[in-house]
Design a protein around this motif. Structure first.
Motif, PDB file in Angstrom:
ATOM      1  N   ARG A 146       0.835  -1.204   0.000  1.00  0.00           N
ATOM      2  CA  ARG A 146       0.000   0.000   0.000  1.00  0.00           C
ATOM      3  C   ARG A 146       0.874   1.260   0.000  1.00  0.00           C
ATOM      4  O   ARG A 146       0.565   2.248  -0.676  1.00  0.00           O
ATOM      5  CB  ARG A 146      -0.919  -0.009   1.220  1.00  0.00           C
ATOM      6  CG  ARG A 146      -1.968  -1.120   1.196  1.00  0.00           C
ATOM      7  CD  ARG A 146      -3.019  -0.881   0.130  1.00  0.00           C
ATOM      8  NE  ARG A 146      -4.101  -1.860   0.223  1.00  0.00           N
ATOM      9  CZ  ARG A 146      -4.178  -2.969  -0.496  1.00  0.00           C
ATOM     10  NH1 ARG A 146      -3.213  -3.228  -1.390  1.00  0.00           N
ATOM     11  NH2 ARG A 146      -5.196  -3.795  -0.372  1.00  0.00           N
ATOM     12  N   ALA A 148       3.667   1.612  -1.320  1.00  0.00           N
ATOM     13  CA  ALA A 148       4.250   1.761  -2.659  1.00  0.00           C
ATOM     14  C   ALA A 148       3.191   2.045  -3.718  1.00  0.00           C
ATOM     15  O   ALA A 148       3.503   2.110  -4.912  1.00  0.00           O
ATOM     16  CB  ALA A 148       5.023   0.500  -3.027  1.00  0.00           C
ATOM     17  N   GLY A 149       1.938   2.185  -3.285  1.00  0.00           N
ATOM     18  CA  GLY A 149       0.859   2.485  -4.225  1.00  0.00           C
ATOM     19  C   GLY A 149       0.332   1.281  -4.969  1.00  0.00           C
ATOM     20  O   GLY A 149      -0.310   1.424  -6.014  1.00  0.00           O
ATOM     21  N   SER A 151      -2.077  -2.004  -5.398  1.00  0.00           N
ATOM     22  CA  SER A 151      -3.387  -2.433  -4.914  1.00  0.00           C
ATOM     23  C   SER A 151      -3.902  -3.701  -5.570  1.00  0.00           C
ATOM     24  O   SER A 151      -4.755  -4.383  -5.005  1.00  0.00           O
ATOM     25  CB  SER A 151      -4.421  -1.315  -5.117  1.00  0.00           C
ATOM     26  OG  SER A 151      -4.511  -0.963  -6.492  1.00  0.00           O
TER      27      SER A 151
END
Length: 216
Positions: A146, A148-149, A151
């Motif tokens: 999360r 690190a972006g 999903s």
């Protein structure tokens, strides 16, 4: 492998990839699964790889890598969660049996990782007992994903595999020493249940050309 020299880490990795290609394409050879191999390995074992993977019933190591008796030293837990039993087993495979390769194997639609994502995103875990503890031990990987972006299911699974590889090297001085000496490599891979293919996530101690080998 009982009477033969151990392969190099790169060769051991290629043997696994070749077996998975056969399995995924529907042309398995089922090597080392007969009475002769059973008799050959009865006095002792010399597996060429340690396979640490999820306990999921669809992730049977010898089947998906098309190997047989005495080929793989297999350690499995739900969500490939690391405990002292896992560390000791992997150290035995590397330090005593001399395996030149350690593989961490995750897979898509992993229930344990999905439950950990729910725990992180919703702030609650409904499971109890030791199942809850297993889920909680996967949550740091989800938090890292999360941050690190990431999903998507596939990205989170890959992050958990990377985290597990890092954790093994951090907690096992035996594995770290064998890696530093070039005696053992460690790779992280994911497995796709529908297609039966494995995909490299991270590699330590492999030559660049070996690590760049195409997935099945």
């Amino acid at each position: 492998m009982t009477n033969a020299a151990m392969p190099t880490p790169a060769r051991a990795f290629e043997m696994l990839l070749s077996g998975n290609r056969r399995f995924a394409s529907g042309t398995p050879q089922h090597p080392n699964q007969d009475a002769a191999r059973r008799a050959q390995t009865a006095p002792g074992q010399r597996p060429f790889a340690v396979l640490f993977g999820c306990s999921d019933s669809r992730l049977a190591a010898e089947i998906i890598f098309d190997r047989g008796l005495g080929d793989l030293f297999v350690v499995r837990t739900s969500g490939h969660v690391v405990g002292w039993e896992v560390l000791g087993s992997i150290e035995y495979g590397v330090g005593v049996l001399g395996c030149p390769l350690v593989v961490v194997l995750g897979h898509d639609t992993c229930w344990t990782v999905a439950a950990a994502q729910t725990g992180v995103d919703e702030g609650t875990i409904t499971e109890t007992g030791y199942v809850r503890e297993v889920i909680e031990r996967v949550m740091p990987s989800v938090l890292a994903a999360r941050a690190a972006g990431l999903s998507s299911d596939r990205d989170v699974i890959a992050e958990h595999v990377r985290h597990t590889v890092d954790l093994l090297l951090e907690r096992s001085p035996v594995l770290a020493a064998h890696l530093a000496a070039g005696r053992t490599a460690i790779v992280g891979m994911t497995y796709l249940l529908q297609g039966g293919t494995t995909h490299l996530v991270t590699a330590r101690g492999l030559p660049a050309d070996a690590a760049a080998a195409p997935s099945p």
